[in-house]
Write a protein that holds these residues in place. Structure first.
Motif, PDB file in Angstrom:
ATOM      1  N   GLY A 668      42.086  48.987  51.525  1.00 48.31           N
ATOM      2  CA  GLY A 668      43.550  49.090  51.449  1.00 48.31           C
ATOM      3  C   GLY A 668      44.138  48.106  50.455  1.00 48.31           C
ATOM      4  O   GLY A 668      45.046  48.434  49.691  1.00 48.31           O
ATOM      5  N   TYR A 671      43.093  49.483  46.768  1.00 50.50           N
ATOM      6  CA  TYR A 671      43.860  50.652  46.301  1.00 50.50           C
ATOM      7  C   TYR A 671      45.327  50.262  46.063  1.00 50.50           C
ATOM      8  O   TYR A 671      45.933  50.637  45.058  1.00 50.50           O
ATOM      9  CB  TYR A 671      43.812  51.788  47.333  1.00 50.50           C
ATOM     10  N   GLY A 672      45.875  49.536  47.020  1.00 47.37           N
ATOM     11  CA  GLY A 672      47.286  49.163  46.912  1.00 47.37           C
ATOM     12  C   GLY A 672      47.552  48.287  45.697  1.00 47.37           C
ATOM     13  O   GLY A 672      48.546  48.457  44.997  1.00 47.37           O
ATOM     14  N   VAL A 675      47.342  50.321  42.432  1.00 41.97           N
ATOM     15  CA  VAL A 675      48.505  51.185  42.201  1.00 41.97           C
ATOM     16  C   VAL A 675      49.724  50.354  41.772  1.00 41.97           C
ATOM     17  O   VAL A 675      50.507  50.783  40.917  1.00 41.97           O
ATOM     18  CB  VAL A 675      48.776  52.077  43.432  1.00 41.97           C
ATOM     19  N   ILE A 710      49.045  58.354  41.614  1.00 43.24           N
ATOM     20  CA  ILE A 710      47.825  57.557  41.798  1.00 43.24           C
ATOM     21  C   ILE A 710      46.652  58.219  41.070  1.00 43.24           C
ATOM     22  O   ILE A 710      46.683  59.413  40.774  1.00 43.24           O
ATOM     23  CB  ILE A 710      47.502  57.334  43.299  1.00 43.24           C
ATOM     24  N   PHE A 714      39.313  56.712  43.026  1.00 41.31           N
ATOM     25  CA  PHE A 714      39.117  55.258  43.081  1.00 41.31           C
ATOM     26  C   PHE A 714      37.645  55.007  43.410  1.00 41.31           C
ATOM     27  O   PHE A 714      37.104  55.633  44.318  1.00 41.31           O
ATOM     28  CB  PHE A 714      39.888  54.638  44.248  1.00 41.31           C
TER      29      PHE A 714
ATOM     30  N   THR B 139      50.024  50.351  50.121  1.00 43.61           N
ATOM     31  CA  THR B 139      48.752  51.044  50.350  1.00 43.61           C
ATOM     32  C   THR B 139      48.167  51.735  49.130  1.00 43.61           C
ATOM     33  O   THR B 139      46.989  52.076  49.129  1.00 43.61           O
ATOM     34  CB  THR B 139      48.900  52.142  51.420  1.00 43.61           C
ATOM     35  N   GLY B 140      49.011  52.031  48.133  1.00 44.60           N
ATOM     36  CA  GLY B 140      48.513  52.850  47.037  1.00 44.60           C
ATOM     37  C   GLY B 140      48.340  54.302  47.453  1.00 44.60           C
ATOM     38  O   GLY B 140      47.725  55.087  46.744  1.00 44.60           O
ATOM     39  N   TYR B 141      48.882  54.668  48.608  1.00 46.74           N
ATOM     40  CA  TYR B 141      48.992  56.047  49.108  1.00 46.74           C
ATOM     41  C   TYR B 141      47.671  56.714  49.485  1.00 46.74           C
ATOM     42  O   TYR B 141      47.647  57.668  50.246  1.00 46.74           O
ATOM     43  CB  TYR B 141      49.726  56.964  48.108  1.00 46.74           C
ATOM     44  N   ARG B 142      46.555  56.252  48.916  1.00 46.30           N
ATOM     45  CA  ARG B 142      45.294  56.978  49.102  1.00 46.30           C
ATOM     46  C   ARG B 142      44.968  57.159  50.585  1.00 46.30           C
ATOM     47  O   ARG B 142      44.635  58.246  51.045  1.00 46.30           O
ATOM     48  CB  ARG B 142      44.178  56.209  48.382  1.00 46.30           C
ATOM     49  N   GLN B 143      45.074  56.066  51.347  1.00 51.47           N
ATOM     50  CA  GLN B 143      44.705  56.148  52.761  1.00 51.47           C
ATOM     51  C   GLN B 143      45.746  56.923  53.578  1.00 51.47           C
ATOM     52  O   GLN B 143      45.409  57.499  54.608  1.00 51.47           O
ATOM     53  CB  GLN B 143      44.471  54.736  53.310  1.00 51.47           C
ATOM     54  N   ILE B 145      47.333  59.618  52.377  1.00 50.89           N
ATOM     55  CA  ILE B 145      46.962  61.018  52.114  1.00 50.89           C
ATOM     56  C   ILE B 145      45.727  61.387  52.939  1.00 50.89           C
ATOM     57  O   ILE B 145      45.679  62.439  53.590  1.00 50.89           O
ATOM     58  CB  ILE B 145      46.708  61.221  50.602  1.00 50.89           C
TER      59      ILE B 145
END
Lengths: 781, 157
Positions: A668, A671-672, A675, A710, A714, B139-143, B145
């Motif tokens: 988390g 990824y965060g 982004v 995004i 990843f 979060t960068g949205y990935r989780q 989604i």
């Protein structure tokens, strides 16, 4: 023996249930009896003298309980430089600076009152570019800089706009350039951006007539709030209690002190009623702190074989109106200036410059995303100049264990490995593979960038933890570090469960912070939490076990060294009669005849940063780093040459984190962070008009990444070379994940298009213009 | 400001209230009903954090006047779980690590719930579309989604 194993597992975060059910409380969710609501009158000018303030009409409005102007609050606050006014006193320093604050029964009444206040200004010449602000005769943002108190490691230049000048001198840079076969010099630029925490800055303050000050606030550093408020107001610390409920994102922007003094001072004027301020989104952009703008000039001397022999760097930071964390960002970027490479001769001048822009503060990465954009672009540009592969060039100069950093630190043997990070990223992104450059009319390319960062903090910062054994054998851990989404409390719960060999369901970590009750920690910043609170927590576990063993030793009549604490029991291995549930001695040990011994079991743990020193004021030499976390980022992009649009197809990242405590939460963070980095790489920037007013102070005009923005893919590869003095070997990574995203993308854009970009954001217009310019050059050649 | 009587159902409970004409649904929920799970973060429809379900449809409550919801049904995050029992979407958010600071979490969960109700097997693109109006900085949205996709698989067929 190891019955439970929590460290290394994707345990669900301890605060998740509250957060998915909407019961988690944030500062703006609190409602106190008698609470008043604040609205601000803000400066329309970037730089102007305040001639007259007329609040008479506003005072007549029913429901207005307190109106405050700068004249009434002649205090100065600041973590490293005491320059910040709560409300502008004699002059305003930037558009959006609060001039008058109104507390009223409702926000609507406060807003009406603000509209009735008249302020007369006399405009002054303003300065908006840090390079202009350094020129002789530039308008001064702070005329009385020479009178300001500041930390001993900050070096302002009186009667100029320079709030700090950090100098680094290693070796002999002039001699180094003479030895060089090729010298490459470039300039790089980045605008101010904002943290854009989803929760805007929110504070409730209460200054009771007996002198007690109560604060509920969206702060990353409750103990720093307390300390800085105490210094600024001249109030003893024990009279201040700071409560931090859940925090809706911080990213550095809620570290230190922000609007807490204002609500407290309003409360004093309103007779002690609690006063709340919730920043509007527009104020979050205009009025609260932002990330500093950045200009860099980097000159690198290199031998034909790829060895860098000299580097000279100039970093100029657009601090805006107040220094805040900016002066220390300047310092941290200065001592890390080379990036993760060993360079024998280095000269760096990193300078914080006041301007009439909104004031700069910390933003995830603390200057490192900014300067790595410059240095990691430069690595590619230098490699190209000598015809070397950028990966090989980086590896040749990598700062490996045993090598000497720019401040003269010899990297420890367990320091972590940037070369491993680079190699796995290169492998996973398919570096050097022959792939079609053009796909569906769009251009594709790959880029990499490496990185490093150490926690930027004073040399002696400390943390503590309190672990209580409860009457039923469960345990409760209190720490001072706050939960802002990073998940440290969950990771600490895992460590406690692991150390005590007990089910994690029986470990509670208190999520609310209250300085009257919570153990001290310096701040929740700098990617230091897991390392420092972790060490303090392990110490607390040791102390708790020790107390349990001391009591049990007397009860069992055995030496305490024979006793083991695990599985919710204290026992002598192999002797079933010498075993007792922890619950039985949580409050006291009891002999068969009823006599009690010992007492409530409590482990108090602490940790102070080890091995850091002050840096020499002239050369920057010394030991600034608790630990270095190394990493590398790889980007694959697709560029639409018709529109200039850049899409990130794939991001590959590796960080030497020492040990993954919770892979789900770690992912988390990665990824965060990436982004966020893509946001500043491709879209985020403050756009001002010529008078210094921010034109895009909302989330329509200032875009951050949405779900559609995004990368398609990843890939995260954790590297686990443990750091021996860290709990379970961990290193911090919360900030590192958003460092070097921008240069990896810029390097990929070059690979795709052959166009070099030196400025971010690399938005459609900038990329399109660069492509068009190159096209014209090619055509005329 | 004129005042109006309205009646509405929020999370299955009926309310009769008198509201000012300029009061938003967001203010009504957070301030009058003290349902603070719905977050306020921009008050102009940019961020989507105040998303609630209005007659089952994800709606930015800062852009709706309270008088407009007279006779209608509102679901907020507080209305999803029953005691300890979470919905598949809530559970998936926890398991997938889709929660960080949590400030945007209620909005994303409600948008996910609404999506899966009318489209039980969405594609990744459909999930992105459904949550595209809600911002998250952690979060960068990935989780997020992944959590919604995961919930679509685990939900009862």
């Amino acid at each position: 023996m190891k019955k439970y194993s929590y460290v290394g597992k994707g345990v669900p975060r301890i605060d998740a249930f509250e957060k998915v059910t909407g019961t988690a409380q944030y500062t703006a969710d609190l409602r106190l009896p008698g609470m008043l609501y604040t609205k601000l009158l803000k400066s329309p000018h970037a730089h102007a003298r305040i001639i007259r303030i007329d609040t008479s009409e506003a005072e007549k409005l029913l429901g207005v309980r307190a109106i405050l102007t700068g004249k009434e609050v002649p205090y100065k606050f600041g973590i490293y430089m005491q320059d910040k006014e709560t409300l502008a006193q004699k002059k305003v320093h930037h558009v959006g600076e609060p001039v008058v604050a109104v507390a009223a029964d409702t926000e609507e009444i406060a807003e009406q009152a603000v509209e009735l206040i008249k302020v007369e200004y006399e405009e002054l010449p303003a300065v908006f570019d840090q390079r202009d602000a350094m020129k002789e005769g530039a308008p001064l943002v702070h005329e009385r800089l020479h009178e300001y108190k500041h930390a001993p490691f900050i070096f302002p230049k009186p009667h100029t706009n320079i709030a700090n000048h950090f100098k680094l001198r290693k070796g002999d840079v002039e001699r180094g350039f003479k030895e060089a076969d090729v010298i490459v010099e470039n300039e790089f630029y980045q605008p101010q951006v904002q943290n854009v925490q989803m929760e805007t800055h929110t504070s409730i303050g209460q200054w009771l007539p007996n002198g007690q000050i109560n604060i509920w606030t969206s702060a990353q550093s409750p103990f720093a709030v307390r300390h800085l408020l105490s210094v600024g107001l001249g109030v003893p610390i024990h009279k201040i209690n700071v409560v931090v409920p859940y925090l809706g994102g911080g990213f550095g922007g809620k570290a230190g002190l922000h609007w807490e003094p204002l609500v407290v001072l309003l409360s004093r004027k309103a007779g002690g009623r609690p006063v709340r301020l919730v920043m509007t989104r527009e104020e979050q952009f205009n009025t609260t702190a932002v990330r500093q703008g950045f200009y860099a000039r980097v000159k690198t001397g290199v031998k034909r074989d790829g060895k860098i022999v000299a580097e000279e760097l100039l970093f100029l930071w657009d601090a805006g109106a107040y220094a805040d964390y900016g002066v220390n960002i300047t310092r941290a970027a200065g001592y890390s200036c080379t990036g993760p490479y060993e360079i024998p001769n280095v000269k760096c001048d990193s300078i914080t410059v006041y301007t009439n822009h909104p004031y700069g503060t910390a933003y995830r990465g603390f200057g490192h995303p900014e300067f790595h954009f410059a240095t990691e672009r430069q690595m590619d540009l230098v490699a190209r100049a000598i015809g070397m592969d950028p990966v090989e060039f980086r590896l040749k100069n990598a700062a490996l264990p045993g090598r000497i950093t720019a401040t003269g630190e010899k990297l420890r043997e367990d320091a972590g490995r940037v070369d491993e990070c680079i190699k796995v990223v290169v492998e996973a992104i398919g570096w050097g593979k022959k792939e079609p450059k053009q796909v569906g009319g769009k251009l594709r390319g790959k880029g990499i960038a490496a990185l490093w960062k150490a926690p930027a903090m004073p040399s002696y910062t400390s943390s503590s933890a309190i672990l209580k054994l409860n009457e039923d054998g469960t345990v409760t851990l209190s720490i001072g570090s706050i939960e802002m989404g990073q998940g440290t409390p969950t990771a600490l719960a895992q460590m406690v469960a692991e150390e005590l060999q007990m089910p994690i369901e029986k470990v509670k970590v208190v999520t609310k912070r209250e300085t009257d009750f919570s153990p001290y920690t310096w701040q929740t910043v700098a990617s230091r939490g897991l390392f420092m609170e972790g060490n303090a927590t392990l110490d607390a576990v040791r102390k708790l076990k020790e107390q349990v063993r001391e009591t049990a030793a007397e009860l069992f009549g055995v030496p305490k060294e024979e006793l083991v604490v695990a599985e919710e029991k204290v026992f002598v291995p192999g002797k079933p009669d010498k075993s007792m549930p922890l619950a039985k001695l949580a409050t006291a040990g009891i002999f068969p005849d009823g006599r009690g011994i010992g007492g409530p079991v409590l482990g108090y743990g602490m940790y102070t940063a080890e091995g850091l020193t002050n840096l020499d004021p002239e050369t920057g030499q010394g030991l600034p780093a608790l630990m270095w976390t190394f990493g590398a980022q790889g980007a694959e992009v697709e560029v639409d040459s018709e529109t200039g649009e850049v899409r990130v197809l794939k991001m590959v990242s590796a960080f030497d984190i020492g040990k993954s405590i919770n892979p789900v939460l770690l992912k988390g963070q990665v990824y965060g962070g990436i982004v966020q980095g893509i946001g500043s790489a491709l879209m985020e920037e403050f756009i001002f008009n010529e008078k210094g007013a921010l034109l895009n102070n909302n989330l329509t005009d200032y875009k951050i990444c949405r779900a559609q923005d995004i990368p398609d893919e990843f890939v995260f590869i954790p590297i686990e070379n443990p750091q021996r003095n860290a709990p379970y070997g961990v290193r911090g990574v919360g900030e590192h994940v958003r460092i070097s995203v921008e240069p990896a993308i810029a390097n990929a854009i070059y690979d795709a298009t052959g166009v070099d970009l030196f400025e971010i954001p690399m938005n459609r217009e900038r990329v399109w213009r660069a492509l068009k310019q190159r096209g014209e050059k090619v055509a005329s050649a | 400001m004129s005042r109006h009587e309205i009646s509405l159902t929020v999370n299955g409970e009926r309310y009769e209230l008198e509201v000012e004409a300029n009061r938003t649904l967001l203010q009504l929920l957070r301030e009058d009903l003290e349902l603070t799970g719905t977050k306020q973060a921009c008050e102009r429809g940019d961020c989507g954090l105040c998303t609630v379900l209005l007659d089952g449809v994800p709606t930015k409550s800062c852009l709706v006047l309270a008088v407009e919801v007279d006779g209608r049904e509102v679901t907020t995050v507080e209305g999803l779980s029953r005691g300890e029992e979470l919905t598949p979407v809530q559970r998936a958010f926890i398991e997938q690590g889709a929660v960080q600071c949590g400030f945007c979490t209620p909005a994303f969960i409600l948008a996910g719930e609404a999506l899966l109700k009318h489209n039980p097997r969405p594609t990744e693109e459909e999930v992105k579309e459904a949550v595209g109006g809600i911002l998250c900085r952690c979060t960068g949205y990935r989780q997020i989604i992944d959590a919604i996709l995961d919930a679509s698989k685990s939900a009862k067929k």
